[in-house]
Design an enzyme around this catalytic site. Structure first.
Site, mmCIF file in Angstrom:
data_model
loop_
_atom_site.group_PDB
_atom_site.id
_atom_site.type_symbol
_atom_site.label_atom_id
_atom_site.label_comp_id
_atom_site.label_asym_id
_atom_site.label_seq_id
_atom_site.Cartn_x
_atom_site.Cartn_y
_atom_site.Cartn_z
ATOM 1 N N ASP A 13 0.894 -1.295 -0.275
ATOM 2 C CA ASP A 13 -0.193 -0.038 0.110
ATOM 3 C C ASP A 13 1.496 0.491 -0.010
ATOM 4 O O ASP A 13 0.722 2.033 -0.749
ATOM 5 C CB ASP A 13 -1.233 0.249 1.212
ATOM 6 C CG ASP A 13 -0.652 -0.438 2.731
ATOM 7 O OD1 ASP A 13 1.257 -0.458 2.615
ATOM 8 O OD2 ASP A 13 -1.067 -0.807 3.511
ATOM 9 N N ASP A 38 6.735 3.891 3.881
ATOM 10 C CA ASP A 38 7.158 4.738 4.662
ATOM 11 C C ASP A 38 8.206 4.891 4.971
ATOM 12 O O ASP A 38 9.584 5.021 3.841
ATOM 13 C CB ASP A 38 5.597 4.510 5.884
ATOM 14 C CG ASP A 38 6.235 5.424 6.297
ATOM 15 O OD1 ASP A 38 5.781 6.724 6.153
ATOM 16 O OD2 ASP A 38 5.711 5.599 8.365
ATOM 17 N N ASP A 98 -5.721 1.966 6.513
ATOM 18 C CA ASP A 98 -6.454 2.347 8.112
ATOM 19 C C ASP A 98 -5.494 2.504 8.778
ATOM 20 O O ASP A 98 -4.603 3.137 8.879
ATOM 21 C CB ASP A 98 -6.306 0.597 8.437
ATOM 22 C CG ASP A 98 -5.094 -0.066 9.542
ATOM 23 O OD1 ASP A 98 -4.538 -0.078 8.951
ATOM 24 O OD2 ASP A 98 -5.512 -0.084 10.312
ATOM 25 N N PHE A 147 -0.797 11.343 8.010
ATOM 26 C CA PHE A 147 -0.652 10.004 8.251
ATOM 27 C C PHE A 147 -1.915 10.111 6.936
ATOM 28 O O PHE A 147 -3.342 10.524 6.910
ATOM 29 C CB PHE A 147 -1.193 9.778 9.381
ATOM 30 C CG PHE A 147 -1.424 8.626 9.666
ATOM 31 C CD1 PHE A 147 -0.446 7.407 10.185
ATOM 32 C CD2 PHE A 147 -2.807 7.660 9.196
ATOM 33 C CE1 PHE A 147 -0.946 6.268 9.810
ATOM 34 C CE2 PHE A 147 -3.168 6.626 10.145
ATOM 35 C CZ PHE A 147 -1.898 5.622 10.083
ATOM 36 N N VAL A 148 -2.361 9.522 5.747
ATOM 37 C CA VAL A 148 -3.666 8.658 5.156
ATOM 38 C C VAL A 148 -3.956 7.476 5.550
ATOM 39 O O VAL A 148 -3.682 6.680 6.179
ATOM 40 C CB VAL A 148 -2.691 9.243 3.475
ATOM 41 C CG1 VAL A 148 -2.774 9.799 3.010
ATOM 42 C CG2 VAL A 148 -2.196 7.783 3.547
HETATM 43 P P1 IMP Z 1 7.191 1.191 6.695
HETATM 44 O O1 IMP Z 1 8.131 -0.208 7.298
HETATM 45 O O2 IMP Z 1 8.099 2.406 7.702
HETATM 46 O O3 IMP Z 1 8.058 1.455 5.318
HETATM 47 O O4 IMP Z 1 5.459 0.988 6.887
HETATM 48 C C1 IMP Z 1 5.122 0.455 6.019
HETATM 49 C C2 IMP Z 1 3.644 0.423 6.395
HETATM 50 O O5 IMP Z 1 3.379 1.156 7.117
HETATM 51 C C3 IMP Z 1 2.615 -0.083 5.600
HETATM 52 O O6 IMP Z 1 2.355 -0.782 5.078
HETATM 53 C C4 IMP Z 1 1.418 0.708 6.127
HETATM 54 O O7 IMP Z 1 0.841 -0.296 6.736
HETATM 55 C C5 IMP Z 1 1.780 1.471 7.292
HETATM 56 N N1 IMP Z 1 1.217 2.699 7.145
HETATM 57 C C6 IMP Z 1 3.091 3.632 6.491
HETATM 58 N N2 IMP Z 1 2.164 4.978 6.596
HETATM 59 C C7 IMP Z 1 0.670 4.689 6.924
HETATM 60 C C8 IMP Z 1 -0.368 5.761 6.686
HETATM 61 O O8 IMP Z 1 0.101 7.352 6.122
HETATM 62 N N3 IMP Z 1 -1.180 5.305 6.708
HETATM 63 C C9 IMP Z 1 -1.718 4.010 7.043
HETATM 64 N N4 IMP Z 1 -0.170 2.899 7.623
HETATM 65 C C10 IMP Z 1 0.241 3.559 6.572
HETATM 66 MG MG MG Z 2 1.003 -2.282 5.387
#
Ligand code: IMP
Ligand code: MG
Length: 193
Positions: free
Chosen positions: A115, A118, A175, A168-169
């Site tokens: 999705d 981040d 979700d 945050f989206v």
């Molecule tokens: P990362 O490991 O920090 O790249 O996090 C990735 C995961 O964090 C994604 O698969 C999402 O499930 C969650 N995530 C990151 N940003 C958002 C957001 O803005 N809204 C909702 N879920 C998020």
């Molecule tokens: Mg995820």
């Protein structure tokens, strides 16, 4: 519901919800168009080769089911469940797998479908796991990317739907505490004070 115009003239809708308010960032039509373009890019790059699309649960399920229906039969799908966030809005940095693939990725061309990229920790972990299991060429297709938030240097996300600001989206699979995944658009969630 409130209809408003942003400084750059875009029409947005703000909706009050239990946790605060949600303002549209990417509307339904823009998502549909971009998902079609991503499907065309994948088709162009992989042609008739067999490809395993690995959807990351729960967030990518909505995106993947729309994407998959625009692709031909040589693209098959399986899912991995990864928990990286707990219940807040900050990445924990240590993703753990809570549902594994049923299809063996060994020798297969794999595209991870996520999705949002981040910090990149989740994707980095998954790429390493799939490569260690013998997947042949692992690429990433993320609907959204918060480029400013990236912590993993050199993380290659080949296919990106939209680059978004560091907010945050929710919606279209994303979700907050398991809510809002079923909104048909992507919106910025502003929490109540
Ligand atoms: P990362 O490991 O920090 O790249 O996090 C990735 C995961 O964090 C994604 O698969 C999402 O499930 C969650 N995530 C990151 N940003 C958002 C957001 O803005 N809204 C909702 N879920 C998020
Ligand atoms: Mg995820």
């Amino acid at each position: 519901m409130l209809s408003e115009r942003t400084e750059d003239g875009r029409q947005t809708i703000r909706m009050e919800v239990e946790d605060g308010s949600i303002e549209t960032l990417i509307n339904r039509e823009s998502i549909e168009n971009r998902v079609s373009q991503l499907a065309s890019e994948l088709l162009q790059d992989y042609g008739n080769e067999p490809v395993l699309l690995v959807g990351i649960l729960n967030g990518a399920a909505t995106f993947l089911s729309d994407l998959h229906r625009q692709l031909p039969l040589n693209f098959i799908v399986d899912y991995m469940g990864v928990a990286s966030y707990g219940s807040g809005t900050e990445s924990s940095g240590s993703p753990s797998i809570n549902r594994d693939l049923k299809i063996d990725p060994k020798g297969k061309r794999v595209v991870i479908v996520e999705d949002i990229a981040d910090t990149g920790y989740t994707l980095e972990t998954l790429i390493n796991i799939l490569k260690a299991r013998g997947a042949r060429g692992v690429e990433v297709c993320a609907l959204l990317s918060k480029d400013e938030q990236r912590k993993v240097e050199g993380l290659d996300v080949k296919y990106i739907g939209f680059h978004i600001p560091n907010k945050f989206v929710v919606g279209y699979g994303l979700d907050y505490n398991e809510r809002y995944r079923n909104l048909p658009y992507i919106g910025v969630l502003t929490l109540k004070e």
